[in-house]
Design a protein around this motif. Sequence first.
Motif, PDB file in Angstrom:
ATOM      1  N   VAL A   1      75.688  19.878  48.255  1.00 23.42           N
ATOM      2  CA  VAL A   1      74.578  19.341  47.468  1.00 23.42           C
ATOM      3  C   VAL A   1      73.426  20.336  47.527  1.00 23.42           C
ATOM      4  N   GLU A   2      73.048  20.858  46.377  1.00 26.21           N
ATOM      5  CA  GLU A   2      71.887  21.746  46.292  1.00 26.21           C
ATOM      6  C   GLU A   2      70.729  20.939  45.717  1.00 26.21           C
ATOM      7  N   LEU A   3      69.743  20.672  46.566  1.00 24.38           N
ATOM      8  CA  LEU A   3      68.604  19.841  46.179  1.00 24.38           C
ATOM      9  C   LEU A   3      67.395  20.740  45.940  1.00 24.38           C
ATOM     10  N   VAL A   4      66.960  20.812  44.710  1.00 23.79           N
ATOM     11  CA  VAL A   4      65.811  21.644  44.341  1.00 23.79           C
ATOM     12  C   VAL A   4      64.604  20.724  44.151  1.00 23.79           C
ATOM     13  N   VAL A   5      63.611  20.873  45.021  1.00 28.09           N
ATOM     14  CA  VAL A   5      62.429  20.009  44.993  1.00 28.09           C
ATOM     15  C   VAL A   5      61.372  20.638  44.100  1.00 28.09           C
ATOM     16  N   ASP A   6      60.998  19.901  43.058  1.00 31.61           N
ATOM     17  CA  ASP A   6      60.033  20.402  42.080  1.00 31.61           C
ATOM     18  C   ASP A   6      59.309  19.197  41.497  1.00 31.61           C
ATOM     19  N   ASP A   7      57.995  19.117  41.723  1.00 30.92           N
ATOM     20  CA  ASP A   7      57.237  17.980  41.214  1.00 30.92           C
ATOM     21  C   ASP A   7      56.975  18.070  39.713  1.00 30.92           C
ATOM     22  N   GLY A   8      57.270  19.215  39.106  1.00 26.61           N
ATOM     23  CA  GLY A   8      57.107  19.362  37.662  1.00 26.61           C
ATOM     24  C   GLY A   8      58.302  18.794  36.917  1.00 26.61           C
ATOM     25  N   LEU A   9      58.181  18.728  35.591  1.00 23.13           N
ATOM     26  CA  LEU A   9      59.278  18.247  34.762  1.00 23.13           C
ATOM     27  C   LEU A   9      60.233  19.391  34.467  1.00 23.13           C
ATOM     28  N   VAL A  10      61.531  19.095  34.469  1.00 24.46           N
ATOM     29  CA  VAL A  10      62.558  20.120  34.344  1.00 24.46           C
ATOM     30  C   VAL A  10      63.572  19.716  33.280  1.00 24.46           C
ATOM     31  N   ASP A  11      63.946  20.653  32.419  1.00 22.49           N
ATOM     32  CA  ASP A  11      65.041  20.452  31.469  1.00 22.49           C
ATOM     33  C   ASP A  11      66.329  20.725  32.230  1.00 22.49           C
ATOM     34  N   ILE A  12      67.055  19.669  32.612  1.00 17.87           N
ATOM     35  CA  ILE A  12      68.198  19.861  33.507  1.00 17.87           C
ATOM     36  C   ILE A  12      69.334  20.624  32.836  1.00 17.87           C
ATOM     37  N   VAL A  13      69.513  20.454  31.535  1.00 17.18           N
ATOM     38  CA  VAL A  13      70.594  21.167  30.849  1.00 17.18           C
ATOM     39  C   VAL A  13      70.273  22.658  30.774  1.00 17.18           C
ATOM     40  N   ARG A  14      69.075  22.972  30.305  1.00 14.78           N
ATOM     41  CA  ARG A  14      68.676  24.370  30.169  1.00 14.78           C
ATOM     42  C   ARG A  14      68.621  25.079  31.533  1.00 14.78           C
ATOM     43  N   SER A  15      68.247  24.337  32.591  1.00 16.13           N
ATOM     44  CA  SER A  15      68.069  24.943  33.909  1.00 16.13           C
ATOM     45  C   SER A  15      69.318  24.887  34.769  1.00 16.13           C
ATOM     46  N   GLY A  16      70.409  24.351  34.240  1.00 13.85           N
ATOM     47  CA  GLY A  16      71.680  24.388  34.962  1.00 13.85           C
ATOM     48  C   GLY A  16      71.823  23.362  36.059  1.00 13.85           C
ATOM     49  N   PHE A  17      71.143  22.213  35.936  1.00 17.81           N
ATOM     50  CA  PHE A  17      71.278  21.151  36.934  1.00 17.81           C
ATOM     51  C   PHE A  17      72.310  20.127  36.466  1.00 17.81           C
ATOM     52  N   ASP A  18      72.999  19.533  37.437  1.00 14.09           N
ATOM     53  CA  ASP A  18      73.934  18.458  37.122  1.00 14.09           C
ATOM     54  C   ASP A  18      73.213  17.138  36.909  1.00 14.09           C
ATOM     55  N   ALA A  19      72.104  16.949  37.610  1.00 12.48           N
ATOM     56  CA  ALA A  19      71.365  15.690  37.516  1.00 12.48           C
ATOM     57  C   ALA A  19      69.922  15.918  37.939  1.00 12.48           C
ATOM     58  N   GLY A  20      69.080  14.948  37.603  1.00 14.08           N
ATOM     59  CA  GLY A  20      67.684  14.987  38.012  1.00 14.08           C
ATOM     60  C   GLY A  20      67.251  13.622  38.486  1.00 14.08           C
ATOM     61  N   ILE A  21      66.160  13.581  39.238  1.00  8.27           N
ATOM     62  CA  ILE A  21      65.572  12.314  39.668  1.00  8.27           C
ATOM     63  C   ILE A  21      64.079  12.367  39.346  1.00  8.27           C
ATOM     64  N   ARG A  22      63.621  11.453  38.517  1.00  8.32           N
ATOM     65  CA  ARG A  22      62.219  11.372  38.146  1.00  8.32           C
ATOM     66  C   ARG A  22      61.850   9.901  37.936  1.00  8.32           C
ATOM     67  N   ARG A  23      60.550   9.641  37.857  1.00 13.59           N
ATOM     68  CA  ARG A  23      60.103   8.280  37.566  1.00 13.59           C
ATOM     69  C   ARG A  23      60.299   7.983  36.078  1.00 13.59           C
ATOM     70  N   LEU A  24      60.361   6.705  35.748  1.00 15.74           N
ATOM     71  CA  LEU A  24      60.761   6.257  34.414  1.00 15.74           C
ATOM     72  C   LEU A  24      60.045   6.950  33.260  1.00 15.74           C
ATOM     73  N   PRO A  25      58.709   7.079  33.270  1.00 17.59           N
ATOM     74  CA  PRO A  25      58.083   7.676  32.074  1.00 17.59           C
ATOM     75  C   PRO A  25      58.445   9.134  31.855  1.00 17.59           C
ATOM     76  N   SER A  26      58.972   9.805  32.894  1.00 16.93           N
ATOM     77  CA  SER A  26      59.224  11.241  32.805  1.00 16.93           C
ATOM     78  C   SER A  26      60.675  11.585  32.517  1.00 16.93           C
ATOM     79  N   LEU A  27      61.532  10.582  32.253  1.00 19.32           N
ATOM     80  CA  LEU A  27      62.940  10.859  32.011  1.00 19.32           C
ATOM     81  C   LEU A  27      63.122  11.650  30.723  1.00 19.32           C
ATOM     82  N   GLU A  28      64.071  12.585  30.727  1.00 12.50           N
ATOM     83  CA  GLU A  28      64.405  13.312  29.511  1.00 12.50           C
ATOM     84  C   GLU A  28      65.131  12.383  28.535  1.00 12.50           C
TER      85      GLU A  28
END
Length: 299
Positions: free
Chosen positions: A125-152
Amino acid sequence: MDRETWNDLAVFAAIVEAGSFTKAGAGLGVTASALSHRMRLLEARMGVRLLNRTTRSVAPTEAGDRLFSSLRPAIDEVTAALVTLNADRAKPAGRVRVTTHRSAAFGLVLPRLAGFAETYPEITVELVVDDGLVDIVRSGFDAGIRRLPSLEQDMVSVRLDDGVRIAMVASPDYLNAAGVPMIPSDLQRHRCLNYRLPTAGSIYRWTFERGGQTTTMDVPGGFVTNDIDMLCEGALAGLGIACVIESQAAPYLASGALIRVLDDWSPLLPSNYLYYAGHRNLPPALRVFIDAMKTAAPV
C-alpha cells in the motif's frame, strides 16, 4: 502480427478511450510525446491515418474508429482473462496507490492497515498524503480519500465515516492571559491560528453551528500555515486559538495541555469517502483494499 504492432494497437486503444495523449500517458506511465511518436510510426506501418489531433484532444478517424471497434472486444477478452488469472491466485498481490488528506490518513487508513497487511502480505500500500485536491486518474492513483464536497466527478465512492467534529482549542496560559471566548464574535478580540487551503490558496473561514444555525467568519491572527499539525503545535506554544479536527486535539485535551473553547458551537465536518474510477474488472489488490476500508465504516 509482430509484437511491436500488437503493443502499439493496445496503446492506440488506450488513447482512443482516454481522448488525449496526456491522459493515456498518465495511465500507461509514459509521456504524451512518446505516445504521439508511436502512433505516427503505427500509422506509417499501416499506411492509414488513425487519429485526428488538435492542441486539446485526439479522436479516431473513420478508419481509426473501425479499427477500435474491432479491437475493443479482443482487448476486453484479454483483460478479463488476465483479471481472472490474477484473482485465481491464493492471495492478491501487487501495489495499491492511494491519495488521502492527512486527518484521514491517520484517523481512518492507518488503524485498518495492520490487519490488512497481515491478511495480504503480498500487497504493497503506497499512501500519499496530500491535503490538496488530486486528479487520481491523471496522477496514477488507484483510489483517493476526500470529504464529500471534494469528490471527483464520475467516480464510484464508499463512505468511510459519519464525519468528524471540529474543536477550537488553546493553551491554558493563553486563555489565562487573553480570556475565554464565550460566543464566536468574541474571537475578534483574540489571536487565532489560520489555515491556508492547499488547492484554493485561500484562508479557511471558521464555521460555527448551534441550534440548527450555521455561521462562517474570518478570524484575526498573526499566524497562517498550510499544515494542520502546525495548528495544534501553535496552540500548544501559546500562539492563540486553533481550529482543528477533534481527534487531532484529543490527547492534548485529555492531558490538559489544551483547553477546548466554544464547544457548543463546534460543527461537524462532512463524511470521508474512498473513491475510484468505475470499471467492471477491479484489480484484486484494489478490491480487497476497498473491502478492508469498508469493514469498519458505518453502514
